[in-house]
Design a protein around this motif. Structure first.
Motif, PDB file in Angstrom:
ATOM      1  N   ALA A   9      20.372 -18.225 -30.277  1.00  0.00           N
ATOM      2  CA  ALA A   9      20.797 -19.021 -29.126  1.00  0.00           C
ATOM      3  C   ALA A   9      21.376 -20.361 -29.572  1.00  0.00           C
ATOM      4  CB  ALA A   9      19.621 -19.239 -28.174  1.00  0.00           C
ATOM      5  N   ARG A  10      20.743 -20.985 -30.541  1.00  0.00           N
ATOM      6  CA  ARG A  10      21.286 -22.255 -31.060  1.00  0.00           C
ATOM      7  C   ARG A  10      22.617 -22.014 -31.778  1.00  0.00           C
ATOM      8  NH1 ARG A  10      15.761 -22.930 -32.306  1.00  0.00           N
ATOM      9  NH2 ARG A  10      16.123 -22.462 -34.516  1.00  0.00           N
ATOM     10  N   HIS A  13      25.318 -21.319 -29.015  1.00  0.00           N
ATOM     11  CA  HIS A  13      25.340 -22.151 -27.819  1.00  0.00           C
ATOM     12  C   HIS A  13      26.747 -22.638 -27.471  1.00  0.00           C
ATOM     13  CE1 HIS A  13      24.815 -25.728 -25.266  1.00  0.00           C
ATOM     14  NE2 HIS A  13      23.890 -24.962 -24.715  1.00  0.00           N
ATOM     15  N   ARG A  28      22.954 -22.161 -20.031  1.00  0.00           N
ATOM     16  CA  ARG A  28      23.204 -21.375 -21.249  1.00  0.00           C
ATOM     17  C   ARG A  28      22.033 -21.515 -22.218  1.00  0.00           C
ATOM     18  NH1 ARG A  28      27.929 -23.272 -21.924  1.00  0.00           N
ATOM     19  NH2 ARG A  28      27.563 -24.718 -23.630  1.00  0.00           N
ATOM     20  N   ALA A  29      21.554 -22.728 -22.418  1.00  0.00           N
ATOM     21  CA  ALA A  29      20.420 -22.961 -23.318  1.00  0.00           C
ATOM     22  C   ALA A  29      19.166 -22.244 -22.823  1.00  0.00           C
ATOM     23  CB  ALA A  29      20.158 -24.462 -23.453  1.00  0.00           C
TER      24      ALA A  29
END
Length: 188
Positions: A9-10, A13, A28-29
């Protein structure tokens, strides 16, 4: 796999695909760790997941498993995407992944190893994690006579993949969607 979902995810992003799918950075995060956790389950069931915990992860789908049907979506939890992403984001997700599928059919017809997802935490990029994670799978695919295939919406990724033997097979800019590249690495 929770950690894998958070790392990916990071990593994604600010990726053009995911900023298109979910333009709101906070939303989104919140949703990407779930999405990438489900993708990791998919890789574990229908391919492979390799990671450097907290730093990077790669998900491969084995030849014959690139077409994700209801069984694969249900088994991974991705079937919940319309509810987790929300309907608008899910429609954008379907639009871009449909464009990927069309491009894939135009580019490669033989069985291939699918580099489904490769992500490195932004704080760890440029330290060799991505290369370390894909080298053995690329070697094995080559020795088994399988080409490798991927799509990327991030132009900065193209030179990285070229250094690993991938060649740009197509560059697409579908109307209303982010530009993307399909890339193929022929078997050794």
């Amino acid at each position: 796999m929770t950690g894998t979902g958070k790392v990916l995810a990071r990593a994604f992003h600010d990726d053009p695909m995911f900023t298109f799918i979910e333009p709101d950075a906070e939303r989104r995060a919140a949703v990407l760790p779930w999405f990438f956790g489900a993708a990791a389950r998919l890789g574990t069931k229908y391919g492979s997941l390799d990671e450097r915990p907290g730093r990077a992860a790669v998900i491969w789908l084995l030849p014959g498993h690139a077409d994700l049907g209801l069984r694969e979506m249900t088994g991974s939890g991705l079937v919940a995407a319309p509810f987790k992403l929300g309907l608008s984001a899910f429609r954008r997700f379907v639009a871009i992944t449909t464009a990927f599928e069309r491009a894939q059919r135009d580019v490669i017809r033989q069985p291939f190893l699918y580099l489904f997802i490769l992500g490195v935490d932004p704080t760890e990029q440029g330290r060799g994690h991505g290369s370390a994670l894909i080298t053995s799978a690329l070697s094995q695919a080559g020795s088994e006579g399988h080409p490798c295939y991927l799509e990327t919406t991030n132009e900065a990724n193209v030179p990285f993949y070229e250094r690993h033997g991938f060649e740009v097979a197509s560059e697409k800019t579908p109307e209303g969607l982010p530009r993307f590249w399909t890339m193929v690495r022929p078997p050794d």
